[in-house]
Each structure stands twice: as structure tokens, then as C-alpha cells.
Write a protein that holds these residues in place. Structure first.
Motif, PDB file in Angstrom:
ATOM      1  N   TYR A 107       0.859  -1.228   0.105  1.00 28.51           N
ATOM      2  CA  TYR A 107      -0.101  -0.066   0.033  1.00 28.51           C
ATOM      3  C   TYR A 107       0.950   1.296   0.068  1.00 28.51           C
ATOM      4  CZ  TYR A 107      -2.812   3.934   1.657  1.00 28.51           C
ATOM      5  OH  TYR A 107      -3.291   5.125   1.830  1.00 28.51           O
ATOM      6  N   ASP A 108       1.883   1.152   0.736  1.00 28.20           N
ATOM      7  CA  ASP A 108       2.924   2.242   0.708  1.00 28.20           C
ATOM      8  C   ASP A 108       3.311   3.008  -0.557  1.00 28.20           C
ATOM      9  OD1 ASP A 108       2.615   2.299   3.599  1.00 28.20           O
ATOM     10  OD2 ASP A 108       4.690   1.281   3.735  1.00 28.20           O
ATOM     11  N   ILE A 109       3.000   2.137  -1.518  1.00 23.00           N
ATOM     12  CA  ILE A 109       3.541   2.561  -2.919  1.00 23.00           C
ATOM     13  C   ILE A 109       2.706   3.678  -3.208  1.00 23.00           C
ATOM     14  CG2 ILE A 109       3.476   1.949  -5.337  1.00 23.00           C
ATOM     15  CD1 ILE A 109       4.263  -1.151  -4.442  1.00 23.00           C
ATOM     16  N   ILE A 110       1.348   3.781  -2.966  1.00 21.62           N
ATOM     17  CA  ILE A 110       0.284   4.798  -3.321  1.00 21.62           C
ATOM     18  C   ILE A 110       0.693   6.154  -2.634  1.00 21.62           C
ATOM     19  CG2 ILE A 110      -1.994   5.584  -3.251  1.00 21.62           C
ATOM     20  CD1 ILE A 110      -1.517   3.368  -5.347  1.00 21.62           C
ATOM     21  N   PRO A 111       1.099   6.277  -1.355  1.00 25.09           N
ATOM     22  CA  PRO A 111       1.289   7.596  -0.723  1.00 25.09           C
ATOM     23  C   PRO A 111       2.686   8.146  -1.137  1.00 25.09           C
ATOM     24  CG  PRO A 111       0.619   6.170   0.893  1.00 25.09           C
ATOM     25  CD  PRO A 111       0.573   5.529  -0.451  1.00 25.09           C
ATOM     26  N   LEU A 112       3.694   7.170  -1.350  1.00 20.74           N
ATOM     27  CA  LEU A 112       4.992   7.568  -1.893  1.00 20.74           C
ATOM     28  C   LEU A 112       4.903   8.083  -3.098  1.00 20.74           C
ATOM     29  CD1 LEU A 112       6.813   4.597  -0.122  1.00 20.74           C
ATOM     30  CD2 LEU A 112       7.050   6.950   0.482  1.00 20.74           C
ATOM     31  N   TYR A 113       4.091   7.467  -4.241  1.00 16.00           N
ATOM     32  CA  TYR A 113       4.317   7.939  -5.480  1.00 16.00           C
ATOM     33  C   TYR A 113       3.313   9.032  -5.942  1.00 16.00           C
ATOM     34  CZ  TYR A 113       4.366   7.334 -10.524  1.00 16.00           C
ATOM     35  OH  TYR A 113       4.671   7.653 -11.966  1.00 16.00           O
ATOM     36  N   TYR A 114       2.102   8.899  -5.216  1.00 11.75           N
ATOM     37  CA  TYR A 114       1.179   9.902  -5.867  1.00 11.75           C
ATOM     38  C   TYR A 114       1.156  11.159  -4.779  1.00 11.75           C
ATOM     39  CZ  TYR A 114      -0.590   6.759  -9.109  1.00 11.75           C
ATOM     40  OH  TYR A 114      -0.635   5.868 -10.253  1.00 11.75           O
ATOM     41  N   PHE A 115       1.594  11.094  -3.333  1.00 13.45           N
ATOM     42  CA  PHE A 115       1.492  12.122  -2.501  1.00 13.45           C
ATOM     43  C   PHE A 115       2.480  12.865  -2.454  1.00 13.45           C
ATOM     44  CE2 PHE A 115      -2.511   9.426  -0.862  1.00 13.45           C
ATOM     45  CZ  PHE A 115      -3.220   9.985  -2.112  1.00 13.45           C
ATOM     46  N   HIS A 117       5.345  12.009  -4.241  1.00 20.62           N
ATOM     47  CA  HIS A 117       6.044  12.326  -5.544  1.00 20.62           C
ATOM     48  C   HIS A 117       7.364  11.706  -5.500  1.00 20.62           C
ATOM     49  CE1 HIS A 117       2.444  14.898  -6.447  1.00 20.62           C
ATOM     50  NE2 HIS A 117       2.917  15.521  -5.322  1.00 20.62           N
ATOM     51  N   ASN A 118       7.716  10.573  -5.052  1.00 20.27           N
ATOM     52  CA  ASN A 118       8.853   9.732  -5.205  1.00 20.27           C
ATOM     53  C   ASN A 118       8.851   8.961  -6.633  1.00 20.27           C
ATOM     54  OD1 ASN A 118      10.235   9.783  -2.630  1.00 20.27           O
ATOM     55  ND2 ASN A 118       8.260   9.362  -1.722  1.00 20.27           N
ATOM     56  N   THR A 119       9.957   8.622  -7.069  1.00 18.78           N
ATOM     57  CA  THR A 119      10.136   8.058  -8.136  1.00 18.78           C
ATOM     58  C   THR A 119      10.019   6.380  -7.741  1.00 18.78           C
ATOM     59  OG1 THR A 119      12.684   8.049  -7.828  1.00 18.78           O
ATOM     60  CG2 THR A 119      11.774   9.816  -9.076  1.00 18.78           C
ATOM     61  N   ILE A 120       9.825   5.749  -9.009  1.00 19.65           N
ATOM     62  CA  ILE A 120       9.728   4.398  -8.551  1.00 19.65           C
ATOM     63  C   ILE A 120      10.897   3.945  -8.160  1.00 19.65           C
ATOM     64  CG2 ILE A 120       9.532   2.100  -9.961  1.00 19.65           C
ATOM     65  CD1 ILE A 120       6.922   3.691  -9.888  1.00 19.65           C
ATOM     66  N   GLU A 121      12.289   4.386  -8.522  1.00 17.23           N
ATOM     67  CA  GLU A 121      13.391   3.756  -7.998  1.00 17.23           C
ATOM     68  C   GLU A 121      13.403   4.013  -6.597  1.00 17.23           C
ATOM     69  OE1 GLU A 121      12.973   5.458 -10.895  1.00 17.23           O
ATOM     70  OE2 GLU A 121      13.286   4.079 -12.420  1.00 17.23           O
ATOM     71  N   ALA A 122      13.255   5.343  -6.257  1.00 15.91           N
ATOM     72  CA  ALA A 122      13.161   5.732  -4.673  1.00 15.91           C
ATOM     73  C   ALA A 122      12.273   4.924  -4.038  1.00 15.91           C
ATOM     74  CB  ALA A 122      12.860   7.407  -4.565  1.00 15.91           C
ATOM     75  N   ILE A 123      10.944   4.562  -4.125  1.00 15.28           N
ATOM     76  CA  ILE A 123      10.075   3.861  -3.633  1.00 15.28           C
ATOM     77  C   ILE A 123      10.855   2.393  -3.643  1.00 15.28           C
ATOM     78  CG2 ILE A 123       8.159   2.671  -3.800  1.00 15.28           C
ATOM     79  CD1 ILE A 123       7.004   5.160  -5.295  1.00 15.28           C
ATOM     80  N   ALA A 124      11.283   1.769  -4.548  1.00 20.07           N
ATOM     81  CA  ALA A 124      11.877   0.589  -4.460  1.00 20.07           C
ATOM     82  C   ALA A 124      12.942   0.376  -3.484  1.00 20.07           C
ATOM     83  CB  ALA A 124      12.430   0.187  -5.896  1.00 20.07           C
ATOM     84  N   GLU A 125      13.702   1.652  -3.500  1.00 18.31           N
ATOM     85  CA  GLU A 125      14.860   1.587  -2.614  1.00 18.31           C
ATOM     86  C   GLU A 125      14.267   1.723  -1.049  1.00 18.31           C
ATOM     87  OE1 GLU A 125      18.198   4.852  -1.536  1.00 18.31           O
ATOM     88  OE2 GLU A 125      18.169   4.143  -3.559  1.00 18.31           O
TER      89      GLU A 125
END
Length: 156
Positions: A107-115, A117-125
Motif C-alpha cells: 500500500y505504501d507505494i500509493i502515498p509515496l508515489y502519488y502524494f 511524488h517519489n520516483t519508482i526507483e526511490a520507492i523500490a529503495e
């Protein structure tokens, strides 16, 4: 009458369309919430002394009918209130969709990406996983939210 298969073939692009729409809704979620607050302030500002100086008020006179200041205030307040009502319905539906997926592992992908504004790479890290995992799970979360928001028409 068309069969379900005909409908699916005709609307194969819908998955991309609905994901694009849901992404847009998530990207603008916080701005819409903030916009509601601004619109509520606008309603309060309609009572200010220099009401006639507002450019939006002059657009009302296009019908050729002369309106009193009080009529203009009521008209603008009702128009803004209608916009607020639509925004609140949208926000409520988005919150329901977020509630449905909040217990998911990624679930954390949603707030990290959309709210945030982290990149996919930063989220993966941050989540200690591969970028492919982030993409795949972001799409899976979006798909669940799409069904919640748009209903059965999004999967038929």
C-alpha cells in the motif's frame, strides 16, 4: 445484442484509460482537498465590501439583466457551493478506494508515489524491493481502486 467478448474486444484500451484516470485522481487528491478550503474562503469573501471589484462577478451580467449586488452574491455563493459538493463527493469516493487497499502489503507505494511524488526507483529503495515489483504492485493497487471508484463497467 453484443456479447461480453465483443464488448471486451471493443474496449481493451479501457484498462489503460481507467489507470490513467485513477492516476490523475490520486495525483490531484490533495489539491482538490485544498481547493475545497479555498472555495469555502471564497464564499466568505463574497460578503466583503469590495464585492463589485471581483472580475468573476462582472461575468454574471452577460444575460443583459441587471442584477442587484445581493443577487450576484447569492448566485456566486450557490455556484461555489455546487462545486464544493462535487469535490466532496469525489474526495469521499477516493477515500473509500484508499481504505480498501490500505491493508495491502505494498500500500505504501500509493502515498509515496502519488502524494510524496517519489520516483519508482526511490520507492523500490525505500521498500527494499525491485522496481518491477513496485510497478506491478502499483498497477495491482490501482486496479483494485478502479473497481471501487468506477464499478463493474471498468472490468467488463
Amino acid at each position: 445484442m453484443t456479447s461480453k467478448q465483443d464488448y471486451q474486444n471493443k474496449n481493451k484500451h479501457n484498462t489503460k484509460y481507467y489507470r490513467r484516470q485513477m492516476s490523475k485522481y490520486l495525483s490531484t487528491y490533495n489539491q482538490i482537498k485544498e481547493g475545497i478550503r479555498f472555495k469555502e474562503e471564497d464564499i466568505q469573501n463574497l460578503e466583503k465590501e469590495y464585492f463589485e471589484a471581483c472580475p468573476a462577478v462582472h461575468k454574471i451580467n452577460k444575460t443583459g439583466v441587471s442584477w442587484t449586488i445581493e443577487d450576484k452574491r447569492k448566485y456566486m455563493a450557490n455556484k461555489i457551493k455546487a462545486d464544493i459538493a462535487i469535490d466532496k463527493i469525489h474526495i469521499k469516493q477516493m477515500e473509500r478506494c484508499l481504505f480498501i487497499v490500505q491493508k495491502e502489503k505494498y500500500y505504501d507505494i500509493i502515498p509515496l508515489y502519488y502524494f510524496e511524488h517519489n520516483t519508482i526507483e526511490a520507492i523500490a529503495e525505500k521498500l527494499y524491493c525491485d522496481t518491477v515489483t513496485v510497478y506491478r504492485n502499483k498497477n495491482a493497487l490501482l486496479d483494485k481502486m478502479i473497481v471501487c471508484y468506477f464499478g463493474a463497467r471498468s472490468i467488463l
